[in-house]
Design a protein around this motif. Structure first.
Motif, mmCIF file in Angstrom:
data_model
loop_
_atom_site.group_PDB
_atom_site.id
_atom_site.type_symbol
_atom_site.label_atom_id
_atom_site.label_comp_id
_atom_site.label_asym_id
_atom_site.label_seq_id
_atom_site.Cartn_x
_atom_site.Cartn_y
_atom_site.Cartn_z
ATOM 1 N N ASP A 271 35.044 47.489 47.279
ATOM 2 C CA ASP A 271 35.869 46.457 46.638
ATOM 3 C C ASP A 271 35.158 45.111 46.656
ATOM 4 O O ASP A 271 35.204 44.352 45.681
ATOM 5 C CB ASP A 271 37.217 46.338 47.351
ATOM 6 C CG ASP A 271 38.156 47.490 47.021
ATOM 7 O OD1 ASP A 271 37.878 48.209 46.043
ATOM 8 O OD2 ASP A 271 39.144 47.668 47.746
ATOM 9 N N MET A 272 34.517 44.804 47.770
ATOM 10 C CA MET A 272 33.797 43.536 47.889
ATOM 11 C C MET A 272 32.625 43.492 46.911
ATOM 12 O O MET A 272 32.412 42.488 46.221
ATOM 13 C CB MET A 272 33.297 43.343 49.313
ATOM 14 C CG MET A 272 32.606 42.006 49.545
ATOM 15 S SD MET A 272 31.917 41.843 51.207
ATOM 16 C CE MET A 272 30.505 42.960 51.081
ATOM 17 N N LEU A 273 31.865 44.579 46.822
ATOM 18 C CA LEU A 273 30.710 44.612 45.930
ATOM 19 C C LEU A 273 31.120 44.557 44.461
ATOM 20 O O LEU A 273 30.413 43.976 43.630
ATOM 21 C CB LEU A 273 29.893 45.878 46.182
ATOM 22 C CG LEU A 273 29.166 45.982 47.522
ATOM 23 C CD1 LEU A 273 28.401 47.292 47.595
ATOM 24 C CD2 LEU A 273 28.237 44.807 47.749
ATOM 25 N N ASN A 274 32.273 45.163 44.145
ATOM 26 C CA ASN A 274 32.712 45.242 42.746
ATOM 27 C C ASN A 274 33.484 44.014 42.284
ATOM 28 O O ASN A 274 33.854 43.933 41.107
ATOM 29 C CB ASN A 274 33.592 46.480 42.544
ATOM 30 C CG ASN A 274 32.803 47.773 42.683
ATOM 31 O OD1 ASN A 274 31.580 47.775 42.551
ATOM 32 N ND2 ASN A 274 33.491 48.869 42.965
ATOM 33 N N CYS A 275 33.742 43.094 43.186
ATOM 34 C CA CYS A 275 34.545 41.916 42.845
ATOM 35 C C CYS A 275 33.646 40.833 42.253
ATOM 36 O O CYS A 275 32.966 40.099 42.985
ATOM 37 C CB CYS A 275 35.271 41.398 44.090
ATOM 38 S SG CYS A 275 36.361 40.006 43.759
ATOM 39 N N LYS A 276 33.642 40.735 40.949
ATOM 40 C CA LYS A 276 32.776 39.772 40.261
ATOM 41 C C LYS A 276 33.046 38.327 40.690
ATOM 42 O O LYS A 276 32.096 37.566 40.947
ATOM 43 C CB LYS A 276 32.936 39.917 38.750
ATOM 44 C CG LYS A 276 32.099 38.936 37.943
ATOM 45 C CD LYS A 276 32.331 39.115 36.447
ATOM 46 C CE LYS A 276 31.556 38.066 35.656
ATOM 47 N NZ LYS A 276 31.794 38.201 34.185
ATOM 48 N N PRO A 277 34.321 37.895 40.778
ATOM 49 C CA PRO A 277 34.579 36.513 41.206
ATOM 50 C C PRO A 277 33.983 36.210 42.578
ATOM 51 O O PRO A 277 33.425 35.115 42.794
ATOM 52 C CB PRO A 277 36.102 36.424 41.232
ATOM 53 C CG PRO A 277 36.554 37.462 40.267
ATOM 54 C CD PRO A 277 35.571 38.586 40.408
#
Length: 351
Positions: A271-277
């Motif tokens: 989730d952290m890696l995929n969170c663009k913002p």
């Protein structure tokens, strides 16, 4: 021309809509326009809105297909004729005798861009509540306490000058946190905020609503979208960096709360890696200020998510075991009774 426009979006809110509208109509001052935006309701909300439109000259019902609460509020903003705009959700109500001639005179002066009040977070029957103060005094844009005062309470406890909406709207298409993004953006062009030591409205804790069925950690992840929306609309680099700081804090909150509650470290890391913002915020790290504890945790999590999650799980095991037990059993009713202690009888509007 009305002095104040109150925008009330509704989606399947037949149980409470009339009460919300009448709480505004029954105030001491009547120079108010009420716009109900029926956002494609499938229950009788549309019929109730039409009855209120027909029964009161200052009520206007607008019907649209379902687009979400942000779209509905934005349509209300564009339709507003008042010099000031306020918002009220269909399951909330204004307090008794809150919109007085004193408030009307302050609005008529045109001196204040934002007026702030306190509010109550209440049980579903509006009998007991928790109080959130509105403060007292006037702050200008350069005061160090301005941002805190302008963002500390629910956005429905503020009245906004219409000119502030020239380039500001609620962000559409975000999961949660659209109110945080809106509140941050609307305070940028404002020159001052008047804080009133009065309770403006009652925020009903409808335990079946989306806001009360999602978990705290999933809401924190959703809030990131709200702050990212604010960042994309921000006009200055300083404001964009402030949004990055809030995105960083929300990711910290999501990871700490989720790991304490037993979520998989692999999912959290992904989730952290995929969170663009968040990844964009990391690129600007060092240009904004966040608590050292946040930085320390995020560093540990990035280096060893498995061990960090295990440590947090041990720390939060007892707390979250009890918390989840309360949320999912009959203990929830006892919890609400203990949490909401303020008697609201004197603040309620009776039929």
């Amino acid at each position: 021309m009305p002095l104040l426009t109150v925008v009330i979006p509704v989606y399947n809110g037949e149980r409470f809509l009339e009460e919300a509208v009448l709480s505004v109509i029954k105030q001491p001052c009547h120079n108010v326009e009420i716009i109900i935006i029926n956002d494609g309701s499938k229950d009788n909300s549309g019929k109730i809105a039409d009855c209120l439109d027909e029964g009161y000259d200052n009520v206007k019902a607008i019907h649209i297909t379902n687009h979400g609460v942000s779209y509905a509020r934005n349509l209300g903003i564009e339709s507003a004729k008042g010099d000031y705009i306020a918002f009220l959700d269909a399951d909330d109500v204004w307090c008794k005798n809150v919109y007085t001639y004193e408030i009307e005179l302050k609005l008529c002066s045109g001196t204040y861009d934002i007026v702030s009040f306190g509010y109550f977070k209440t049980d579903e029957k509006l009998k007991k509540g928790m109080e959130y103060s509105g403060g007292n005094g006037c702050l200008d844009r350069n005061d160090p306490s301005y941002d805190y005062a302008a963002n500390k309470n629910h956005f429905s406890s503020y009245i906004y000058a219409k000119h502030l909406f020239e380039n500001v709207r609620f962000p559409e298409g975000v999961r949660y946190g659209e109110d945080l993004s809106f509140q941050f953006l609307i305070t940028r062009p404002a020159k001052n905020i008047l804080m009133m030591d009065k309770y403006w409205f009652m925020y009903r804790t409808n335990r079946n609503s989306v806001m009360n069925t999602i978990s705290d950690f999933d809401y924190a992840l959703g809030e990131i979208d709200g702050w990212y929306g604010a960042k994309k609309c921000a006009k200055t680099e300083q404001d964009r960096l402030q949004c990055d700081a809030m995105i960083y804090r929300r990711m910290y909150k999501y990871l700490t709360l989720s790991s304490k509650n037993g979520k998989s470290y692999k999912k959290l890391y992904q989730d952290m890696l995929n969170c663009k913002p968040y990844q964009e915020a990391i690129e600007n790290f060092g240009n904004y200020i966040v608590p050292e504890a946040n930085v320390e945790f995020m560093k540990k999590f990035t280096e060893n998510p498995k061990m960090t999650c295990r440590t947090m799980r041990r720390q939060g095991f007892l707390h979250y075991t009890i918390r989840n037990l309360i949320r999912k059993t009959f203990l929830k009713e006892i919890y609400f009774k203990l949490k909401y202690k303020v008697n609201l009888e004197e603040y309620r509007i009776r039929e």
